[in-house]
Each structure stands twice: as structure tokens, then as C-alpha cells.
Design an enzyme around this catalytic site. Structure first.
Site, mmCIF file in Angstrom:
data_model
loop_
_atom_site.group_PDB
_atom_site.id
_atom_site.type_symbol
_atom_site.label_atom_id
_atom_site.label_comp_id
_atom_site.label_asym_id
_atom_site.label_seq_id
_atom_site.Cartn_x
_atom_site.Cartn_y
_atom_site.Cartn_z
ATOM 1 N N ASP A 79 28.797 38.092 42.172
ATOM 2 C CA ASP A 79 29.348 37.673 40.887
ATOM 3 C C ASP A 79 28.926 36.243 40.583
ATOM 4 O O ASP A 79 28.585 35.468 41.479
ATOM 5 C CB ASP A 79 30.871 37.783 40.875
ATOM 6 C CG ASP A 79 31.557 36.819 41.832
ATOM 7 O OD1 ASP A 79 31.127 36.753 42.999
ATOM 8 O OD2 ASP A 79 32.520 36.141 41.420
ATOM 9 N N GLU A 172 33.818 36.605 44.315
ATOM 10 C CA GLU A 172 34.017 35.395 45.115
ATOM 11 C C GLU A 172 34.392 34.214 44.248
ATOM 12 O O GLU A 172 35.213 33.371 44.647
ATOM 13 C CB GLU A 172 32.737 35.080 45.905
ATOM 14 C CG GLU A 172 32.877 33.939 46.912
ATOM 15 C CD GLU A 172 32.587 32.553 46.346
ATOM 16 O OE1 GLU A 172 32.822 31.564 47.067
ATOM 17 O OE2 GLU A 172 32.128 32.456 45.184
#
Length: 407
Positions: A79, A172
Site C-alpha cells: 500500500d 502498513e
């Protein structure tokens, strides 16, 4: 596939996470890239490739040594930060960077004066944005390096190593990447996140971290008749934030100094919501910071009435140092791998966190190694291809050293 090409392919996927979402992953578009990555791992010949319904990917490069050695792992997140758009990333390579200011787009310039980190990469080939999005080196550079290293080991059977596990995960950037990471399934003695910054970064100290959501209840009344009746939540939000010391914010701190950071405000007369993060390397000071926020709420309620202001604080992760200290061989191996590749180690505390912090507390010691990206989370982000290659070399050397590991 060349390392730079692999990375630039990855940046074409918009994988921005969303802190306001309760789903896993927090954005469905992350799964588009996860499926692409799973297929790539299969095509590159890795074994045991699987992706669960939440987008967590696991795979194995089988060992080629007869010795019984530890299974180790390498982990990166796919991400990108909610702080800047990751849609339609237009990455380009500046060959043999000359050390001058870089015009990303009209009106958007990465100046050497503002971004002196550029000076360290004169003569290298650097990948930059077009000034409208972030780049995504955090942490697609880490993924590209891990995959490239596995391909190199696959093609160089003379380098002996044990089983190597790789793991890639969503979310994350919003502090949830390790929440659903299956440590037992991963099956490693220890692992490394490839999620650090510039050349040589090695981190095994990070912030203790918490999030705090402050809610202020106001009373909306027509302004012509507001005296003694209106409670303007907008104004109370400003007052609350003014209670945070201006010496204890990210803009005024460095090194081991902790802070409070106001991420955002949603506000109208009837209600205001302030979203903070709280950070400190020292666990005792971290707890004191949370207590301070609670006291600020109490003071506001003493002034404006009980229940006017409320706070919800939740811990996000802790300093991995207490889990790494008993396992310093994990660090010694990286230091040796860097030195044998001509990389000067820079061991510094992380002014942030990685999935490795949470994973360390889940029983998987997991320090953080440089991936090469600089100026994360914004349009001035860049990464050096040569630094990325050094990260690949370090991964390979870690696998080789561990292949000769003696307990």
C-alpha cells in the site's frame, strides 16, 4: 526483468490505503496489485505461492543446501500513503543525475536546497515523479528488491541458502499491515522488512505509537441569539490543539524526541473531531504522553462541562528494540552483509514504525533494512536504481550468510 522495470511496473498500480475504512484491505484497489504480484511470483518459479482473502501474499524460494539452517523471511508492504495520491503515477528515470534542481512539472521543482539528500546521488540513475503524485518507493521498491533477489538466487545455484520466505501485505501505512500477517504460516526463525530509507539504513528501534481521536460536542444556535447558548465546537477544537506544546510536534523534534501530531480535523459548530498520533521511543514517556492527552480532555470538560470533550486512545505498535536485543545475531548478519557489499551501515532509530515492529511482538524478530526511497509520501519522492541494486545485493548476501549459519 530488470530491477528498475519491475519497480516502475509496480508504481502503475494505485494502492493507496484508507485509515477511515474498516475493511481488510482498507481499499479494494490494493487487491488488484496483490493479484498481479501473486501471478508474477508464480511466473518467476517461486513455490507455495498463496494469497488469502485479505490480500496477504506468501511464497517460498526453496533452499539448495543440505545443511539444516534457519528459514528466514523478507517482507514488504504494497500500500501507499494516504498523504498523497498514488493514482496515475508517472515515473521517469533521470540518467546520470547531475546534482542540479529537478523540475518535476511546471511549478513543482525538487531543489537541492530544500532536498539536500539529492546530493548523495550525483552520477546515479534516479527515478522521480511528475510532481502530481507520490512515487511509491515506500514500499514497492522493497517488493521489487525482494523479488529481484529471489530471481538472482534462483539463477545462481552456486550460492547456497536455506528456505527463504517472502511476504507482502496491505495497509502498513495506516498501522494495520501486521494485524493479519500469519506468523505461524510464514514459519521463519526471523525476518527483515525492506522498508527503510536511503543507502545503509538499518533500524531496530522505532517509536512506541498510539492513535488518539478527540471528539468535541458543541451546541448550534442562530448567531443572533447565541449568547449563553452556543458552544462552538470549531473554536473548542482550536483551543484543545493549542494545549499541545509547540515544542512537541514533528516539525520541532528529531532523533529520540517524541511528539504529538495532528493528522486532521473535521469540524462544524455542533461537532469537531481531531485525529492525532502520539509517538515516543521511551515506553515510560510514551505512557506519559497518553496521560497528558487525557488531562487535556479533563481540563476542557472542567471549563465547558462534563462530556463536552472525549478521547479514544489506542496503541498501534511498540519499540521492537526490546525484542531484537535478545536476538542480536539477526543484526550481526545484516551488518556483515552490508560490509561485504561495500555499504556503510547507518544504524539509527526509526522516527516512525514498520510492520516489523508489530511482527517482532508477535514472535518474529524483524528489523528494517534500507529500500532506497527518499522523501516518502509526497511528489518529491525519489529512489536511486543503484541503491536499489545494493539492497538486492544485501538480501542475497544475507541469504548466503544464513545458508552457512551455525547456531
Amino acid at each position: 526483468m530488470e530491477l528498475a522495470e519491475r519497480f516502475m511496473n509496480y508504481t502503475k498500480f494505485d494502492t493507496q490505503s484508507n485509515e477511515e475504512s474498516e475493511s481488510v484491505p482498507s481499499t479494494a484497489k490494493q487487491l488488484d496489485f496483490a493479484r498481479y504480484l501473486k501471478k508474477e511470483l508464480e511466473n518467476e518459479g517461486l513455490s507455495d505461492v498463496e494469497m488469502d482473502e485479505m490480500g496477504y501474499i506468501y511464497a517460498t524460494l526453496k533452499g539448495n543446501t543440505k545443511k539444516k539452517v534457519p528459514t528466514i523471511g523478507f517482507i514488504s508492504h504494497y500500500d501507499t500513503s494516504p498523504d498523497a495520491s498514488g493514482k496515475d503515477v508517472k515515473a521517469r528515470i533521470i540518467r546520470n543525475y547531475d546534482g542540479n534542481d529537478i523540475t518535476l512539472s511546471p511549478g513543482k521543482v525538487s531543489t537541492v536546497a530544500k532536498f539536500p539528500e539529492l546530493k548523495a546521488h550525483v552520477g546515479e540513475d534516479i527515478i522521480v515523479t511528475d510532481g502530481t503524485t507520490l512515487l511509491g518507493a515506500d514500499d514497492k521498491a522493497g517488493i521489487a528488491e525482494i523479488v529481484q533477489a529471489m530471481c538472482f538466487l534462483r539463477d545462481h545455484d552456486e550460492i547456497k541458502h536455506g528456505d527463504i520466505r517472502v511476504g507482502f501485505n496491505p495497509d502498513e501505512e495506516i498501522g494495520r499491515g501486521a494485524h493479519h500477517f500469519d506468523v505461524e504460516k510464514f514459519g521463519c526463525a526471523w525476518a527483515y522488512t525492506m522498508d527503510g530509507g536511503d543507502l545503509g539504513d538499518l533500524e531496530y528501534e522505532n517509536f512506541n505509537a498510539a492513535g488518539a481521536k478527540v471528539t468535541i460536542k458543541g451546541v448550534s444556535v442562530h448567531t443572533g441569539y447565541a449568547k449563553g447558548k452556543m458552544v462552538n465546537a470549531n473554536r473548542l477544537a482550536c483551543e484543545f490543539n493549542s494545549m499541545i506544546p509547540d515544542t512537541d510536534i514533528p516539525e520541532a523534534t528529531e532523533g529520540y524526541e517524541g511528539f504529538y501530531h495532528l493528522l486532521g480535523i473535521e469540524s462544524r459548530t455542533e461537532e469537531a473531531k481531531l485525529n492525532y498520533i502520539i509517538r515516543d521511543h521511551d515506553r515510560e514517556k510514551f505512557e506519559d504522553r497518553k496521560d497528558f492527552m487525557e488531562r487535556c480532555v479533563e481540563k476542557m470538560n472542567e471549563k465547558y462541562g462534563e462530556g463536552t470533550v472525549s478521547i479514544a486512545i489506542h496503541d498501534q505498535y511498540y519499540n521492537m528494540k526490546e525484542k531484537i536485543d535478545p536476538n542480536m545475531h539477526v543484526i550481526d548478519i545484516v551488518l556483515r552483509a552490508m560490509q561485504e557489499n561495500g555499504v556503510a551501515p547507518k544504524v539509527e532509530p526509526i522516527r516512525g514504525g514498520t510492520d516489523g515492529a508489530q511482527l517482532s511482538f508477535k514472535g518474529l524478530p524483524c528489523p528494517n533494512i534500507f529500500a532506497g526511497g527518499v522523501n516518502f509520501h509526497g511528489p518529491h519522492e525519489f529512489v536511486s536504481i543503484q541503491v536499489m541494486q545494493k539492497a538486492v545485493d544485501v538480501i542475497v548476501k544475507i541469504c548466503e550468510i544464513t545458508g552457512n549459519f551455525e547456531d
